[in-house]
Design a protein around this motif. Sequence first.
Motif, PDB file in Angstrom:
ATOM      1  N   GLY A  18     162.338   3.650  65.394  1.00  0.00           N
ATOM      2  CA  GLY A  18     163.298   2.759  64.756  1.00  0.00           C
ATOM      3  C   GLY A  18     163.992   3.419  63.585  1.00  0.00           C
ATOM      4  O   GLY A  18     164.711   2.778  62.834  1.00  0.00           O
ATOM      5  N   GLY A  28     161.281  -3.702  62.341  1.00  0.00           N
ATOM      6  CA  GLY A  28     162.168  -3.225  63.401  1.00  0.00           C
ATOM      7  C   GLY A  28     161.529  -2.119  64.221  1.00  0.00           C
ATOM      8  O   GLY A  28     161.660  -2.086  65.450  1.00  0.00           O
ATOM      9  N   ARG A  53     158.904  -3.725  66.436  1.00  0.00           N
ATOM     10  CA  ARG A  53     159.534  -4.490  67.524  1.00  0.00           C
ATOM     11  C   ARG A  53     160.046  -3.552  68.613  1.00  0.00           C
ATOM     12  O   ARG A  53     159.806  -3.767  69.801  1.00  0.00           O
ATOM     13  CB  ARG A  53     160.678  -5.338  66.984  1.00  0.00           C
ATOM     14  N   LYS A  54     160.741  -2.498  68.196  1.00  0.00           N
ATOM     15  CA  LYS A  54     161.295  -1.544  69.154  1.00  0.00           C
ATOM     16  C   LYS A  54     160.188  -0.877  69.969  1.00  0.00           C
ATOM     17  O   LYS A  54     160.286  -0.747  71.188  1.00  0.00           O
ATOM     18  CB  LYS A  54     162.101  -0.490  68.401  1.00  0.00           C
ATOM     19  N   VAL A  81     154.923  -7.559  63.944  1.00  0.00           N
ATOM     20  CA  VAL A  81     156.289  -7.999  63.629  1.00  0.00           C
ATOM     21  C   VAL A  81     156.231  -9.377  62.990  1.00  0.00           C
ATOM     22  O   VAL A  81     156.872  -9.632  61.964  1.00  0.00           O
ATOM     23  CB  VAL A  81     157.181  -8.017  64.882  1.00  0.00           C
ATOM     24  N   THR A 128     157.370 -10.257  59.154  1.00  0.00           N
ATOM     25  CA  THR A 128     158.545 -11.114  58.931  1.00  0.00           C
ATOM     26  C   THR A 128     158.171 -12.527  58.522  1.00  0.00           C
ATOM     27  O   THR A 128     159.056 -13.329  58.237  1.00  0.00           O
ATOM     28  CB  THR A 128     159.413 -11.174  60.185  1.00  0.00           C
TER      29      THR A 128
END
Length: 189
Positions: A127, A146, A149-150, A181, A185
């Motif tokens: 990422g 990110g 997640r990727k 993630v 978040t």
Amino acid sequence: MSFSASPRPPSGPRRRSLLASAAGAALLVGCSGGSESEERAAERSAGDAARARAGKDSEALAARYAAVMAAHPGLAERLRPLREEVVRHAAAFGASAGRTASPGASSTASDPASASASASARAAGPGDDGGGVPADEKGAVALLAGAERKLADRRAADLLEVPGELARLLASVAAAGAAHVYLLTEGDG
């Protein structure tokens, strides 16, 4: 009395026909066994490549965590358990955990493992946009989210291409990444 040969041919297959058929069947089985072995070898090779890639990805992600913790020491307590889990994932894939700091090691700027992890995270973390660690904590956490997640998405896609046990491991680690993630978040919003 003499015995005369029977005018009708014997019924059923002859001995030569049976032997030829058995030899042909053995050749066919031998050929299909060879290609099956080749398929297994190719599958194993693809699995080994996927396992190595997953290990390197986990190491790079652990380095990304180390870089963020070095740049933002206030986040270290929150991020350390997630990073430790990522290091365990790297080890599960067979990556050498020696390249990233051990799970119990503290990540400070004076720690050589963290310094090298920080440098490698800036160079090639999942990422990574090439910009290193953002100056603000919220941006740094968003960068980690990110990257997680990727990587979780890539692993979920990869599990369709690998053999059973590795697919289960990839699925498990992808699920853990998705949980990371969420944890990263959770406070945003």
